[in-house]
Design an enzyme around this catalytic site. Sequence first.
Site, PDB file in Angstrom:
ATOM      1  N   ASP A   1       0.864  -1.175   0.000  1.00  0.00           N
ATOM      2  CA  ASP A   1       0.000   0.000   0.000  1.00  0.00           C
ATOM      3  C   ASP A   1       0.908   1.235   0.000  1.00  0.00           C
ATOM      4  O   ASP A   1       2.135   1.123  -0.199  1.00  0.00           O
ATOM      5  CB  ASP A   1      -0.994  -0.025   1.177  1.00  0.00           C
ATOM      6  CG  ASP A   1      -0.328   0.180   2.530  1.00  0.00           C
ATOM      7  OD1 ASP A   1       0.929   0.243   2.592  1.00  0.00           O
ATOM      8  OD2 ASP A   1      -1.053   0.289   3.531  1.00  0.00           O
TER       9      ASP A   1
ATOM     10  N   CYS B   1       3.191  -3.274   3.954  1.00  0.00           N
ATOM     11  CA  CYS B   1       2.323  -2.152   4.329  1.00  0.00           C
ATOM     12  C   CYS B   1       2.981  -1.484   5.530  1.00  0.00           C
ATOM     13  O   CYS B   1       4.151  -1.738   5.815  1.00  0.00           O
ATOM     14  CB  CYS B   1       0.875  -2.587   4.569  1.00  0.00           C
ATOM     15  SG  CYS B   1       0.586  -3.624   6.005  1.00  0.00           S
TER      16      CYS B   1
ATOM     17  N   THR C   1       2.502  -1.546   9.008  1.00  0.00           N
ATOM     18  CA  THR C   1       2.890  -2.485  10.065  1.00  0.00           C
ATOM     19  C   THR C   1       3.186  -3.872   9.528  1.00  0.00           C
ATOM     20  O   THR C   1       3.757  -4.703  10.237  1.00  0.00           O
ATOM     21  CB  THR C   1       1.738  -2.656  11.073  1.00  0.00           C
ATOM     22  OG1 THR C   1       0.601  -3.189  10.362  1.00  0.00           O
ATOM     23  CG2 THR C   1       1.364  -1.343  11.737  1.00  0.00           C
TER      24      THR C   1
ATOM     25  N   HIS D   1      10.969 -23.439   8.316  1.00  0.00           N
ATOM     26  CA  HIS D   1       9.924 -24.124   9.088  1.00  0.00           C
ATOM     27  C   HIS D   1       8.527 -23.964   8.487  1.00  0.00           C
ATOM     28  O   HIS D   1       7.688 -24.840   8.660  1.00  0.00           O
ATOM     29  CB  HIS D   1       9.885 -23.585  10.524  1.00  0.00           C
ATOM     30  CG  HIS D   1      11.067 -24.021  11.340  1.00  0.00           C
ATOM     31  ND1 HIS D   1      11.124 -23.886  12.713  1.00  0.00           N
ATOM     32  CD2 HIS D   1      12.261 -24.588  10.975  1.00  0.00           C
ATOM     33  CE1 HIS D   1      12.283 -24.348  13.165  1.00  0.00           C
ATOM     34  NE2 HIS D   1      13.000 -24.770  12.121  1.00  0.00           N
TER      35      HIS D   1
ATOM     36  N   HIS E   1       8.166 -30.455   9.655  1.00  0.00           N
ATOM     37  CA  HIS E   1       7.411 -29.233   9.362  1.00  0.00           C
ATOM     38  C   HIS E   1       6.349 -29.449   8.288  1.00  0.00           C
ATOM     39  O   HIS E   1       5.387 -28.688   8.212  1.00  0.00           O
ATOM     40  CB  HIS E   1       8.368 -28.120   8.930  1.00  0.00           C
ATOM     41  CG  HIS E   1       9.397 -27.826   9.970  1.00  0.00           C
ATOM     42  ND1 HIS E   1       9.069 -27.297  11.193  1.00  0.00           N
ATOM     43  CD2 HIS E   1      10.738 -28.036   9.985  1.00  0.00           C
ATOM     44  CE1 HIS E   1      10.161 -27.171  11.921  1.00  0.00           C
ATOM     45  NE2 HIS E   1      11.189 -27.618  11.212  1.00  0.00           N
TER      46      HIS E   1
HETATM   47  C1  RB5 Z   1      -1.876   2.659   6.549  1.00  0.00           C
HETATM   48  O1  RB5 Z   1      -1.980   3.831   7.257  1.00  0.00           O
HETATM   49  C2  RB5 Z   1      -1.708   1.465   7.487  1.00  0.00           C
HETATM   50  O2  RB5 Z   1      -2.848   1.287   8.250  1.00  0.00           O
HETATM   51  C3  RB5 Z   1      -1.389   0.226   6.700  1.00  0.00           C
HETATM   52  O3  RB5 Z   1      -0.251   0.432   5.931  1.00  0.00           O
HETATM   53  C4  RB5 Z   1      -1.094  -1.011   7.523  1.00  0.00           C
HETATM   54  O4  RB5 Z   1      -0.182  -0.757   8.527  1.00  0.00           O
HETATM   55  C5  RB5 Z   1      -2.253  -1.762   7.983  1.00  0.00           C
HETATM   56  O5  RB5 Z   1      -2.153  -2.850   8.565  1.00  0.00           O
END
Ligand code: RB5
Length: 145
Positions: free
Chosen positions: A9, A66, A68, A99, A134
């Site tokens: 994203d 993304c 996180t 694994h 595994h």
């Molecule tokens: C975007 O702001 C953020 O929410 C997205 O990149 C991600 O971290 C969502 O899990």
Amino acid sequence: MKKIGLASDHAGYPLKEQVKEWLKALGYEFVDFGTHSTESCNYPEFAHALAEAIEKGEFETGIAICGTGNGINMTLNHHDAIRSALCWMPEIAALARQHNDANVMVMPGRFISPESAKECVETFLATPFEGGRHQARIDAIPVKK
Ligand code: RB5
């Protein structure tokens, strides 16, 4: 030569651009399923596009990013053919292959240094699945319908 599918994203876009440079240097081809800028967008669109291409057999391996890592990882793992692993240090990237036989590596673009990300990419792509004990664990992951 392995071809890698990429997805992110807006929060993962800057790191994805760096990943492309590292893949080129390592001699990998890649296809980028987007997004293609830092303009705000919804990660499932790009995660599903990557997952569907892997399900069709167009790629064996993906890298997705993304902010996180969680949202894009959750979306990818809704696809039966995907074993997507959230990785932020090379030891975890190695174990995701050894694994878990992960076929997609996800990184948290807002919470990983470029140095760690580069090591994760190199390690993930170079490490084989160990098989053995595994395999049965992986076979038991899909929800029985
Ligand atoms: C975007 O702001 C953020 O929410 C997205 O990149 C991600 O971290 C969502 O899990």
